[in-house]
Design a protein around this motif. Structure first.
Motif, PDB file in Angstrom:
ATOM      1  N   GLN A1062       3.498  -0.915   2.643  1.00 53.43           N
ATOM      2  CA  GLN A1062       3.625  -1.198   1.202  1.00 53.43           C
ATOM      3  C   GLN A1062       2.261  -1.222   0.532  1.00 53.43           C
ATOM      4  N   ILE A1063       1.280  -1.846   1.169  1.00 53.64           N
ATOM      5  CA  ILE A1063      -0.076  -1.918   0.589  1.00 53.64           C
ATOM      6  C   ILE A1063      -0.673  -0.524   0.479  1.00 53.64           C
ATOM      7  N   ASN A1064      -0.499   0.263   1.537  1.00 51.12           N
ATOM      8  CA  ASN A1064      -1.094   1.598   1.543  1.00 51.12           C
ATOM      9  C   ASN A1064      -0.402   2.543   0.573  1.00 51.12           C
ATOM     10  N   SER A1065       0.931   2.465   0.526  1.00 50.59           N
ATOM     11  CA  SER A1065       1.659   3.402  -0.329  1.00 50.59           C
ATOM     12  C   SER A1065       1.554   3.062  -1.813  1.00 50.59           C
ATOM     13  N   LYS A1066       1.538   1.760  -2.139  1.00 47.43           N
ATOM     14  CA  LYS A1066       1.512   1.339  -3.541  1.00 47.43           C
ATOM     15  C   LYS A1066       0.136   0.891  -3.996  1.00 47.43           C
ATOM     16  N   HIS A1067      -0.837   0.932  -3.084  1.00 45.75           N
ATOM     17  CA  HIS A1067      -2.219   0.535  -3.405  1.00 45.75           C
ATOM     18  C   HIS A1067      -2.237  -0.871  -4.006  1.00 45.75           C
ATOM     19  N   GLU A1068      -1.517  -1.772  -3.341  1.00 45.47           N
ATOM     20  CA  GLU A1068      -1.446  -3.152  -3.839  1.00 45.47           C
ATOM     21  C   GLU A1068      -2.605  -3.974  -3.290  1.00 45.47           C
ATOM     22  N   GLU A1069      -2.824  -5.095  -3.981  1.00 46.84           N
ATOM     23  CA  GLU A1069      -3.762  -6.088  -3.496  1.00 46.84           C
ATOM     24  C   GLU A1069      -3.011  -7.045  -2.572  1.00 46.84           C
ATOM     25  N   LEU A1070      -3.701  -7.556  -1.576  1.00 46.89           N
ATOM     26  CA  LEU A1070      -3.102  -8.517  -0.652  1.00 46.89           C
ATOM     27  C   LEU A1070      -2.919  -9.849  -1.353  1.00 46.89           C
ATOM     28  N   ARG A1071      -1.689 -10.312  -1.439  1.00 52.74           N
ATOM     29  CA  ARG A1071      -1.385 -11.573  -2.125  1.00 52.74           C
ATOM     30  C   ARG A1071      -1.210 -12.676  -1.088  1.00 52.74           C
ATOM     31  N   CYS A1072      -2.322 -13.197  -0.638  1.00 54.60           N
ATOM     32  CA  CYS A1072      -2.254 -14.238   0.399  1.00 54.60           C
ATOM     33  C   CYS A1072      -3.550 -15.023   0.391  1.00 54.60           C
ATOM     34  N   SER A1073      -3.462 -16.330   0.544  1.00 50.01           N
ATOM     35  CA  SER A1073      -4.647 -17.188   0.562  1.00 50.01           C
ATOM     36  C   SER A1073      -5.387 -17.033   1.879  1.00 50.01           C
ATOM     37  N   ILE A1074      -6.723 -17.319   1.780  1.00 52.59           N
ATOM     38  CA  ILE A1074      -7.547 -17.220   2.982  1.00 52.59           C
ATOM     39  C   ILE A1074      -7.114 -18.211   4.039  1.00 52.59           C
ATOM     40  N   GLY A1075      -6.677 -19.369   3.613  1.00 51.42           N
ATOM     41  CA  GLY A1075      -6.240 -20.386   4.582  1.00 51.42           C
ATOM     42  C   GLY A1075      -4.998 -19.960   5.341  1.00 51.42           C
ATOM     43  N   HIS A1076      -4.082 -19.354   4.622  1.00 56.04           N
ATOM     44  CA  HIS A1076      -2.860 -18.895   5.277  1.00 56.04           C
ATOM     45  C   HIS A1076      -3.166 -17.797   6.294  1.00 56.04           C
ATOM     46  N   LEU A1077      -4.032 -16.851   5.909  1.00 59.58           N
ATOM     47  CA  LEU A1077      -4.406 -15.788   6.839  1.00 59.58           C
ATOM     48  C   LEU A1077      -5.149 -16.341   8.048  1.00 59.58           C
ATOM     49  N   MET A1078      -6.021 -17.330   7.822  1.00 61.18           N
ATOM     50  CA  MET A1078      -6.757 -17.913   8.930  1.00 61.18           C
ATOM     51  C   MET A1078      -5.832 -18.615   9.915  1.00 61.18           C
ATOM     52  N   SER A1079      -4.780 -19.283   9.363  1.00 67.64           N
ATOM     53  CA  SER A1079      -3.821 -19.933  10.279  1.00 67.64           C
ATOM     54  C   SER A1079      -3.052 -18.898  11.105  1.00 67.64           C
ATOM     55  N   ILE A1080      -2.682 -17.808  10.439  1.00 68.55           N
ATOM     56  CA  ILE A1080      -2.007 -16.729  11.194  1.00 68.55           C
ATOM     57  C   ILE A1080      -2.935 -16.164  12.248  1.00 68.55           C
ATOM     58  N   ARG A1081      -4.225 -15.958  11.843  1.00 65.93           N
ATOM     59  CA  ARG A1081      -5.189 -15.416  12.792  1.00 65.93           C
ATOM     60  C   ARG A1081      -5.353 -16.317  14.009  1.00 65.93           C
ATOM     61  N   SER A1082      -5.380 -17.620  13.795  1.00 65.90           N
ATOM     62  CA  SER A1082      -5.555 -18.565  14.903  1.00 65.90           C
ATOM     63  C   SER A1082      -4.405 -18.440  15.910  1.00 65.90           C
ATOM     64  N   ILE A1083      -3.188 -18.329  15.366  1.00 64.92           N
ATOM     65  CA  ILE A1083      -2.030 -18.180  16.267  1.00 64.92           C
ATOM     66  C   ILE A1083      -2.147 -16.894  17.079  1.00 64.92           C
ATOM     67  N   LEU A1084      -2.502 -15.804  16.407  1.00 64.46           N
ATOM     68  CA  LEU A1084      -2.562 -14.499  17.087  1.00 64.46           C
ATOM     69  C   LEU A1084      -3.685 -14.455  18.111  1.00 64.46           C
ATOM     70  N   GLU A1085      -4.844 -15.009  17.766  1.00 62.22           N
ATOM     71  CA  GLU A1085      -5.957 -14.986  18.708  1.00 62.22           C
ATOM     72  C   GLU A1085      -5.642 -15.771  19.969  1.00 62.22           C
TER      73      GLU A1085
END
Length: 1301
Positions: A1062-1085
């Motif tokens: 969706q981001i690539n096809s519609k050239h959208e901006e990522l609508r997500c807070s840095i804290g939320h992404l960091m929490s996801i990153r912690s789980i994945l790492e």
């Protein structure tokens, strides 16, 4: 008389000197020609010498001196030549006179020595004859009485007769009978010395007369019998002198060879009395009236146990000739046994330490004595233990002459007294015989056919003895013996019929032994299997290939073996052997045998074996019609067809013969054997049907016969349609249809050929009857216990057969099942039948997936749609629906719109409208089916049912409730795995969510805002479709069990892919807070190093996409500078560069870290530490561990990114280039396709209580799909993907380096 010289070494050197000395006269003035010079320089006057020794008053010392000098002179050849030439007979009379004049033993010995010195000369054979004549005359005259001089004369005569120069010396005896009479008289004297000399002379006389051409050997001594025989036995019995024994035994042996020992039976005792002798039937021991055989037995006992081996062996030889004489009667042999001669022989065997020649002679004698069966048996039992060491000895000697006799005696004892063999003896005998067979088959030791046959007989007797059942397990030895025995019989240049028959008899008894006692013993089972293997791999091929060269007895023996296998305890073994026979075209072979061997024995054996074969193949007593009519059946299959073309009422034996003929034709055709031309068989069968149709109604109780008739007819019709356009009788066909529709045909009662089934299932006239038969099959089919046979089981009606039939689509098979199910749905009280039909259809789909397409094409969904849901049949419906959906082609399913109604019915019946965090078993089953429907929608099938699932409020509510309840458990969620209700419910909900995300993208593209899954919102605002947000998936991914982690990681990856698209096809901006992404990153790492590679890989791919999103969100640049990423990359490079660790599995385990490294290298601004980690030495170390065998597409993408970022040196690029060329060459050479995506394994749902099969199937389905972003080109493993990456690397290298490869 004698002139001596001082020098004893003086010799006569020339003839002149000899002549001068010969002219001298002796002191008595005798002629000089009689004065012979000696080699010592003196001379001997023959006249003086004769006068000296002839005068009985001469001093013995002078006589001895003269004899000594003459003896020495005779040893000088010229002196001996002079006497023999000029005076050959001069010394005859003086020597004989001297021998009869002196009693002195030394003088007599010297005289005899001189006589022999003159007699043995070949120049004057007449001298020898004159000596014999004159000595025998002196003895015959009796003038010397029985003085020592007479003894000397006897000794001299014996020495003369013992000369080897002439065989006719006895003819020069003037009155031989007078001589023999004197000798017989001498036997009565008590002197051992006289008896010895007399016996020797008698022996030599009889021996010479026997060899002479002038006599037949029965004239000399017969007139002195039986007196002589009694005297001889008396001498032998009383003497203790071994020389006398030897002479007596030698003479008795000659008499036995000439059968004179039996003359006592023909001679009258008065003859002996009138002959002037003593009646030796009255022995000196006072035993009156004893027969010669009794005296003979008593006489030989002492010599038999003599310490002198020559005496012992001679006695045994005498006994052998006596027993083998043509005149020896059974009564005489019985007397010998009663006199314990057999016991003496057994004792000799024991004392001889079982060595030759005693072993050879004793065994031959025991064999002869065994003819007196009644009296010999007790002795044999007593001496049986002695025979075992004997057998051990003779068995080690190739072609030992008494191997046969030893085995014969052992066999006789075991056969007559089975209980006489102890367990230890039996075990030893088995080992000895096994060793004999092994050595014979290996060529180490030969055995004559008679011995081999007897060894087989002994083995059979041992197997049948009571001790065999009590012994330790002998199965291994028996198995080995049989293998070697068969090898010895089959692989010899000249086969002996008796040897082969005995070997087959042994095989038969061994197979019977394997069925006695504890038949479950593993070694017994191995023996049985070994025998069956011998029959299958050796005997059967031999019979089939060499039948034209075999004798009838051997063929009958082989057939008897095969028949016994089929008869003994019908079991899996006999059935398998029957299958082996039938696979060898046994019916055709049987009639070939009947053509070669036309006797009644062969015909009876063939038909009995065929009947037992049918019992094993078709069921017990199936072959009874053939047994009943075996004596009346013809030997030609064409004649069998002639029988079928007759009216059964013509003759009383016609019905049984026709029944047998029909059974033979049915069974042979069932196994694709054609005994006659198909057109001829069909015509004969039709004529049989037309002529005897009136009798079919009388067969109502014999449904099996009618079924075989129908099956045979349908097979012939089906074969005719396949090969040629067959001409058939419509009237006969109508009769067959009538039999089927009247219920006189039972499809399940008999085996049916697949061709027959195909023809029947194409006949519209019998559809109703076929439905009835299918229902019966379903009712008899037990889903839990039935053996699903994948493959042909000799034309048995089973699930496999029906599945293949339905899957072809060239008959009414699928229509029959669907119509039958619809009919059962319409009727009430048919739940049990309905379940059986549903279960069978589900099993058929598993066995043959193509069945699902046929059922779908014939409206199975429409039929299910009309079903009124009930608890009893619900699970069976679900099982069938799941199997059809998992097996049918999407195009087939998309054509049927009834699946929408079926889907809605399942949801309404199973998904609760109220909120519940634990779903029922049925609900989870339905969720599994719904997941499968959603999966099919991604292939443009069942899109409408998928939409009804995606937007169903009950399902959405259930999903939200289950996920919310699971998330609230926190760390306790790890305790709820697939074995708990909570864990099981959550697993199925997560699977449904995954396939819902896939379906939403495929069915309603562009409808969903995928970034809404990433943004954390209030849970009280549920989505309008099935879905789980990212933060909930991360929570489940972190706290869940291993299975939950797997499914959650796949779901999260699928969401990330959709967000990236969706981001690539519609050239959208990522609508997500840095804290939320960091929490996801912690789980994945935290899960990059998880033990399950699927979870680790999915998390690594998610992290890669997070890094790539930094192009759309400025604050996410922190991800690429994470210290955790550096730790991962450093750990990876150290591991990949470590020596001796670069196996294929190790490379696979590094995939998650490699993916993160690739993502870092793709950043617009690569972190500085990356170049530090991927330094020149590190990359070179990795390249040293990389080879064409362990290269993966992920590693190759990493090198491509390193190439793009200018991390690689020229040498390293050259090394990679060489590796890739080698890898590509290897892949093209081997045509490796093992890495290509494979179709998921189809699973059968056998029981509704186990949801594990559905769960595993859906997880496999999920894992088999590609879960990667487009930029990473999929990262799916496989040869095709690796080839694509190799080409991309070369393309990149060409662009970056100006075409360098």
């Amino acid at each position: 008389m004698y002139l001596s010289s001082d020098s004893q070494s003086m010799d006569v050197d020339d003839e002149g000197e000899s002549q001068s000395q010969s002219q001298r006269c002796c002191s008595q003035g005798h002629r000089s020609s009689l004065n012979l010079p000696t080699h010592q320089g003196g001379s001997i006057c023959l006249v003086c010498f004769s006068n000296l020794i002839s005068n009985p008053h001469s001093p013995t010392i002078h006589v001895s001196y003269a004899l000594s000098h003459l003896s020495r002179s005779l040893s000088f050849p010229p002196f001996l030549h002079s006497i023999l030439t000029f005076h050959p007979h001069f010394l005859l009379s003086p020597l004989i006179t001297a021998l009869s004049s002196f009693d002195d033993d030394p003088v007599a010995e010297q005289l005899i020595h001189l006589v022999l010195a003159l007699a043995v000369s070949p120049q004057q054979p007449s001298i020898r004859r004159q000596f014999v004549a004159r000595v025998s005359d002196r003895i015959s005259s009796g003038a010397l009485g029985w003085s020592p001089r007479q003894l000397h004369m006897l000794h001299c005569l014996g020495a003369l007769l013992n000369c080897e120069k002439d065989d006719d010396l006895h003819v020069h005896i003037k009155d031989i009978y007078s001589l023999i009479s004197v000798l017989v008289t001498g036997l009565q004297l008590p002197s051992e010395e006289i008896r010895g000399e007399v016996l020797f002379v008698l022996y030599k006389l009889y021996f010479l007369q026997s060899k002479s051409a002038e006599g037949d050997g029965s004239d000399i001594l017969i007139r002195f019998c039986p007196k002589l025989l009694y005297l001889l036995t008396n001498v032998l019995m009383k003497t203790q002198n071994d020389d006398v024994r030897l002479n007596c035994i030698a003479l008795l042996t000659l008499l036995a060879q000439k059968h004179l020992l039996q003359e006592e039976c023909a001679c009258d005792s008065s003859y002996m009395s009138s002959s002037g002798g003593v009646n030796y039937k009255e022995s000196e021991d006072g035993v009156n009236g004893s027969s010669l055989v009794n005296l003979f037995a008593e006489a030989i006992k002492g010599p038999m146990l003599s310490s002198d081996s020559q005496v012992q062996i001679s006695t045994l030889d005498l006994l052998f000739h006596y027993l083998s004489s043509v005149g020896t009667s059974g009564n005489q042999i019985q007397v010998l046994v009663e006199e314990n001669i057999a016991d003496y022989l057994f004792e000799i065997l024991r004392l001889s330490e079982y060595k030759d020649p005693a072993v050879k002679m004793c065994l031959q004698l025991l064999d002869l004595l065994s003819t007196a069966e009644e009296v010999f048996k007790p002795r044999l039992v007593v001496g049986f233990s002695t025979l075992i060491p004997v057998l051990r000895y003779v068995a080690e000697v190739p072609f030992h002459p008494v191997q046969y006799e030893t085995l014969k005696l052992i066999f006789y004892c075991i056969s007559e007294f089975p209980g006489a063999v102890s367990t230890s003896q039996l075990e030893e005998l088995v080992l000895i015989l096994t060793r004999m067979f092994r050595k014979h088959s290996d060529g180490e030791m030969g055995i004559i056919p008679e011995t081999f046959a007897m060894a087989c007989s002994v083995f059979v007797a041992l197997i049948r003895s009571p001790s065999c059942k009590e012994a330790l397990d002998l199965s291994k030895s028996i198995e080995e013996a049989i293998k070697h025995a068969i090898s010895a019989c089959l692989y010899v240049s000249e086969r002996n019929i008796n040897q082969i028959l005995q070997c087959l008899y042994l095989l038969k008894e061994a197979y019977a032994y394997s069925h006695d006692g504890n038949s479950t013993n593993s070694s017994i089972l191995e023996l049985r299997c070994s025998i069956l293997d011998i029959c299958r791999t050796r005997l059967l091929p031999w019979l089939l290939s060499d039948i034209n060269e075999m004798q009838e007895e051997i063929v009958l023996g082989l057939l008897e073996i095969f028949h016994s296998i089929l008869l003994l305890h019908p079991s899996i073994d006999s059935t398998e052997f029957a299958e082996t026979l039938i696979s060898s075209c046994w019916f055709s072979f049987s009639y070939g045998c009947l053509g070669l061997f036309t006797g009644d024995r062969m015909k009876h054996r063939i038909y009995l074996l065929l009947s037992s074969l049918m019992d094993s193949l078709l069921g017990i007593d199936s072959g009874q019609p053939v047994r009943d009519a075996a004596l009346h059946l013809p030997s030609d299959p064409v004649d069998l067809l002639f029988l079928l073309r007759q009216r059964s009422t013509n003759r009383s034996d016609f019905p049984s013969c026709q029944s047998a003929a029909l059974l033979i034709m049915y069974t042979s055709s069932l196994y694709d054997e054609r005994l006659a031309d198909g057109k001829l068989v069909l015509a004969s069968l039709e004529q049989y049907i037309l002529l005897n149709c009136g009798a079919f109604h009388n067969w109502a109780t014999d449904i099996l016969t009618v079924t075989r008739l129908v099956n045979l007819y349908s097979l012939l019709r089906g074969l005719g349609n396949m090969v040629y356009q067959v001409q058939y009788s419509r009237e006969a066909e109508e009769i067959i249809f009538q039999l089927i529709n009247n219920g006189e045909w039972d499809l399940l009662s008999a085996r049916t050929h697949i061709v027959s089934l195909k023809w029947l299932f194409r006949q519209e006239n019998i559809v109703k009857s076929l439905c009835h038969q299918i229902l019966k099959f379903c009712q008899s089919y037990n889903l839990e216990e039935a053996d699903i046979i994948i493959g042909n089981n000799s034309q048995t009606i089973n699930v496999q057969t029906l599945a293949e039939l339905v899957s072809t689509g060239e008959n009414y098979g699928a229509r029959l099942f669907v119509c039958l199910l619809a009919q059962l749905f319409e009727e009430e009280g048919q739940e049990h039948e309905m379940i059986s039909v549903l279960n069978l259809m589900a099993t058929m789909v598993h066995v043959c997936p193509a069945v699902s397409d046929q059922l779908s094409l014939h409206g199975i969904a429409a039929t299910i749609k009309t079903w009124c849901f009930s608890t009893t049949t619900f699970m069976s419906i679900l099982i069938l629906a799941f199997n059809i959906l998992s097996s049918a082609h999407p195009q087939t399913l998309s054509a049927d719109q009834s699946w929408v109604a079926v889907t809605m019915k399942m949801i309404e019946y199973s998904i609760p409208a109220t909120m519940a965090d634990i779903l029922s078993h049925e609900s989870l089953f339905v969720i599994g089916i719904l997941s499968l429907i959603l999966h099919l929608s991604t292939n443009e099938a069942l899109e409408d049912p998928s939409k009804s699932i995606l937007f169903n409020t009950c399902i959405i509510s259930a999903v939200n409730t289950v996920v919310c309840a699971a998330s609230s458990k926190g760390a306790a969620l790890s305790d709820h795995d697939e074995g708990t209700s909570t864990g099981e419910t959550l697993i199925f909900v997560l699977l449904l969510n995954y396939f819902a995300v896939k379906s939403l993208h495929a069915v309603i593209p562009g409808f969903v805002d995928w970034q809404s899954f990433l943004v954390s919102t209030n849970p009280s605002e549920p989505l309008a479709f099935i879905g789980i947000r990212c933060h909930e998936l991360c929570r489940l991914l972190h706290f869940g069990s291993s299975v939950i982690k797997i499914i959650a990681s796949y779901s999260l990856l699928e969401l990330f892919n959709r967000i990236s698209d969706q981001i690539n096809s519609k050239h959208e901006e990522l609508r997500c807070s840095i804290g939320h992404l960091m929490s996801i990153r912690s789980i994945l790492e935290g899960l990059v190093f998880y033990s399950d590679l699927r979870v680790a890989t999915n998390c690594a791919l998610c992290l890669s996409m997070l890094m790539r999103w930094e192009n759309h969100a400025e604050e996410t640049k922190l991800l690429g500078h994470s210290s955790w990423c550096r730790l991962v990359i450093e750990e990876m490079t150290v591991s990949l560069a470590a020596p001796s660790l670069a196996s294929q599995s190790f490379m696979e385990s590094q995939r998650p870290a490699v993916l993160i490294a690739i993502a870092l290298l793709k950043l617009h601004k690569i972190p500085q530490w990356v170049r530090y980690v991927f330094n020149n030495s590190c990359i070179s170390g990795i390249l040293e561990n990389i080879a064409a065998t362990n290269l993966s597409s992920e590693i190759l993408v990493l090198f491509r990114e390193l190439l793009k970022s200018d991390f690689l040196s020229t040498e390293q690029i050259t090394t990679i280039n060489q590796i890739l060329q080698e890898c590509r060459k290897r892949m093209y050479t081997n045509n490796a396709q093992e890495g290509l995506p494979k179709e998921p394994v189809k699973r059968i749902l056998t029981t509704p209580d186990d949801l594990g099969d559905i769960c595993r199937y859906l997880i496999d389905l999920m894992s088999s799909e590609t879960h990667s972003d487009p930029d990473s080109s999929g990262f799916n493993k496989g040869s095709r993907k690796l080839l694509e990456e190799i080409e991309l690397f070369f393309s990149t290298l060409t662009v970056d380096d100006g075409g360098i490869r």
